[in-house]
Design an enzyme around this catalytic site. Structure first.
Site, PDB file in Angstrom:
ATOM      1  N   ASP A 263     -10.143-109.824  11.330  1.00  0.00           N
ATOM      2  CA  ASP A 263     -10.769-108.989  10.312  1.00  0.00           C
ATOM      3  C   ASP A 263     -11.225-109.822   9.113  1.00  0.00           C
ATOM      4  O   ASP A 263     -10.468-110.641   8.586  1.00  0.00           O
ATOM      5  CB  ASP A 263      -9.761-107.926   9.854  1.00  0.00           C
ATOM      6  CG  ASP A 263     -10.308-107.024   8.776  1.00  0.00           C
ATOM      7  OD1 ASP A 263     -11.255-106.275   9.052  1.00  0.00           O
ATOM      8  OD2 ASP A 263      -9.780-107.082   7.635  1.00  0.00           O
ATOM      9  N   GLU A 298     -14.981-111.175  12.375  1.00  0.00           N
ATOM     10  CA  GLU A 298     -15.812-110.383  11.471  1.00  0.00           C
ATOM     11  C   GLU A 298     -16.047-111.278  10.267  1.00  0.00           C
ATOM     12  O   GLU A 298     -15.084-111.702   9.622  1.00  0.00           O
ATOM     13  CB  GLU A 298     -15.129-109.085  11.042  1.00  0.00           C
ATOM     14  CG  GLU A 298     -16.011-108.285  10.092  1.00  0.00           C
ATOM     15  CD  GLU A 298     -15.265-107.189   9.346  1.00  0.00           C
ATOM     16  OE1 GLU A 298     -15.927-106.229   8.914  1.00  0.00           O
ATOM     17  OE2 GLU A 298     -14.039-107.299   9.156  1.00  0.00           O
TER      18      GLU A 298
END
Length: 603
Positions: A263, A298
């Site tokens: 993330d 990401e």
């Protein structure tokens, strides 16, 4: 088959007992609290407190008393039966008997991801209930499920990005054995399992590291969540880095996950000579050379350097990055929305789309309007399409809307059908968001559960409403925005799988399945061979023509997003998909408004 990841952190079941190890560099005194009794924990140097206790049973409860007062859970706890502030549980991972000894994963090119939130993917919201859906997903054409973060979070409902105990799968969905059983079953069906891992921050409730390891964080780096994690500290950085590297290895080895999605790595601030995410990838590659392990980023910074390939096409470090740019292009085309980051794609969405299809990033160092025209991105045209995970929807793009609307509630079904084909038949790695395969009507809303901390609940509730007050639709009344702290907001987000059997959802499901069959039969065989480059053009400002070339052949996508018909040379090839009864093919291709065609051929 028994699996156990041995690590310097946490409670480790060994032949002579259970070894308890805690890194507590800023604590004066540490005591192990084990099944109600206190045990001294010797200081072994450099902040470590380690003790081995004999006769400890699997399932024993323990914690650490810090400086004679506060009892905290183990930061490397394998399970928290009583939530983030309760005692940890001793878990012997070798108690689970795996049946997937022969499983080494699947090649990345075969991947069709299905992102899901365990708590809302089924009415029961458990690992066991999800296990019962795996055959349906396999039959659809999915080859991998990706679970939103599981790290233990405060309360019983959360997206997972507020986790505070990275080694403990949250008890709201079941026990560790239930998660392992889900993965074991998935592998028996030929499905890979990915996990979303959050290494950029801890949640706002239940993180006790500051009580005994203040140097785990540093004021030198500031993030949207406060002081940054200290990946580059002179005395603490090595242990902090190891804590998260071991966490990745733990999920990949002990739980046999096939891949991890990291993330928001742009928020992992590290001034070391070798950035943490580079060391992490190198370590995983070195430790697990005999398996198909896929590492996905990401990264809003669009840094191509993390995605470089060996001469034979294998990833050197990370396998792929989420292609947010491509999503934004499709979203602007389908909805006409131009607010927020969509502004940077609204000026010429088809041109941006063409560049994304052929090169990966829309912005490769150019000024980015949403960032006050600061440059964004790095050149990416040399990367293969498989370096990018593409999607029309995901948890963020749906759930961060005030009302959690899916794309099917915002766009014309015929236009969405063209985008669906563009997603599933292009050679990038496609990802579906749970329920997208049948255009689920249920929203996916933002929800948390910080009770009984009503102050924190209130702060989240009011912050959510402030966030959307600047939007015209909510400027006069934010009360229509669902309260993220109410249980109903969570239950309203649960999928209703029976919808897939009813019109019009049944037709969307059938279309998705058909597209995935075409992908596996036609597109994947191409992408298994060496990539030779891509070229995209604009026959008109409202149309795209993109061709990807591989050693064994080529794939071409032509789409008309304008109102007027498009006529363009066919140039040979076999049609593998087209939409619209009025599409005409011969020596030329004639595409009515919002139709497209995929063709393939040999070089």
């Amino acid at each position: 088959m028994r699996r156990n990841h041995t690590m310097p952190f946490g409670a480790q079941v060994e032949k002579d007992g259970v070894r308890f190890a805690l890194w507590a560099p800023t604590a004066t005194d540490v005591t192990l609290v084990l099944d109600g009794a206190d045990h001294a924990v010797p200081d072994t140097g450099e902040g470590w407190r380690v003790v081995t206790v004999q006769g400890v049973a699997n399932g024993a409860r323990y914690g650490y008393r810090i400086d004679g007062d506060l009892v905290v859970p183990d930061p490397a706890s394998r399970f928290q039966p009583d939530d983030v502030s309760g005692l940890s549980e001793v878990v012997d991972p070798r108690a689970f008997d795996w049946t997937d000894a022969a499983w080494t994963g699947r090649p990345w090119e075969e991947t069709v991801l299905y992102e899901l939130h365990v708590g809302t993917a089924t009415p029961d919201g458990t690992y066991a209930a999800l296990e019962a859906k795996l055959e349906e997903l396999r039959d659809l054409g999915v080859t991998a499920i990706e679970l939103l973060p599981l790290a233990d979070f405060k309360g019983t409902r959360n997206w997972g990005y507020d986790g505070v105990l990275p080694y403990a799968p949250d008890g709201a969905y079941g026990r560790p054995g239930d998660l392992k059983r889900l993965i074991d079953r998935a592998h028996s069906l030929g499905l890979m399992v990915f996990l979303d891992a959050v290494y950029n921050h801890f949640g706002p409730a239940g993180n006790y590291l500051n009580a005994y390891a203040k140097t785990f964080f540093t004021e030198r780096h500031q993030t949207p969540w406060g002081a940054g994690i200290n990946f580059d500290g002179e005395t603490s950085g090595r242990t902090v880095r190891d804590f998260f590297i071991e966490n990745s290895l733990y999920w990949l080895e002990e739980y046999h996950f096939d891949g991890l999605r990291f993330d928001a790595v742009h928020a992992i601030l590290d001034d070391s000579e070798k950035h943490f995410i580079g060391e992490l990838a190198e370590t995983v590659r070195a430790r697990l050379p005999g398996r198909h392990i896929h590492l996905v980023l990401e990264n809003e910074a669009n840094q191509a350097k993390w995605l470089e390939r060996e001469a034979d096409g294998r990833p050197i470090q990370h396998t792929a990055q989420w292609a947010d740019d491509l999503h934004h292009c499709w979203h602007v085309l389908l909805t006409g929305e131009e607010a927020g980051y969509y502004e940077s794609f609204a000026d010429k969405p088809v041109a941006h789309l063409a560049r994304c299809l052929a090169e990966g990033f829309a912005y490769q160092g150019e000024p980015f309007p949403t960032l006050d025209n600061h440059p964004r991105g790095e050149p990416s045209s040399h990367l293969p399409p498989s370096a990018f995970v593409t999607f029309l929807q995901n948890h963020d793009q749906v759930g961060n809307r005030a009302l959690g609307e899916r794309l099917s509630a915002l766009s014309d079904p015929a236009k969405l059908a063209l985008a669906r084909a563009g997603l599933l038949l292009s050679p990038q790695i496609p990802m579906l968001w749970m329920g997208e395969e049948w255009s689920a009507s249920t929203p996916f809303l933002f929800f948390v559960d910080f009770a009984p901390d009503e102050e924190l609940n209130k702060a989240v509730r009011e912050g959510r409403r402030r966030e959307f007050k600047s939007f015209a639709a909510f400027a006069d009344d934010t009360s229509v925005i669902p309260d993220p702290t109410e249980a109903k907001t969570f239950t309203d987000s649960r999928l209703d799988w029976s919808e897939a059997e009813r019109a019009p959802h049944r037709g969307v499901w059938a279309d998705t399945r058909n597209l995935l069959q075409i992908r596996h039969q036609t597109v994947v065989p191409l992408t298994r061979t060496a990539y030779r480059g891509a070229q995209a053009s604009l026959p008109r400002p409202d149309a795209v023509d993109c061709t990807w070339r591989y050693e064994s052949g080529w794939l071409r996508f032509v789409a008309n997003f304008g109102d007027a018909p498009l006529e363009t040379p066919r140039g040979g090839g076999q049609i593998v998909w087209c939409n619209g009864a009025d599409v005409v093919t011969g020596e030329t291709i004639e595409l009515p408004s919002w139709t497209g065609i995929f063709l393939t051929g040999v070089n």
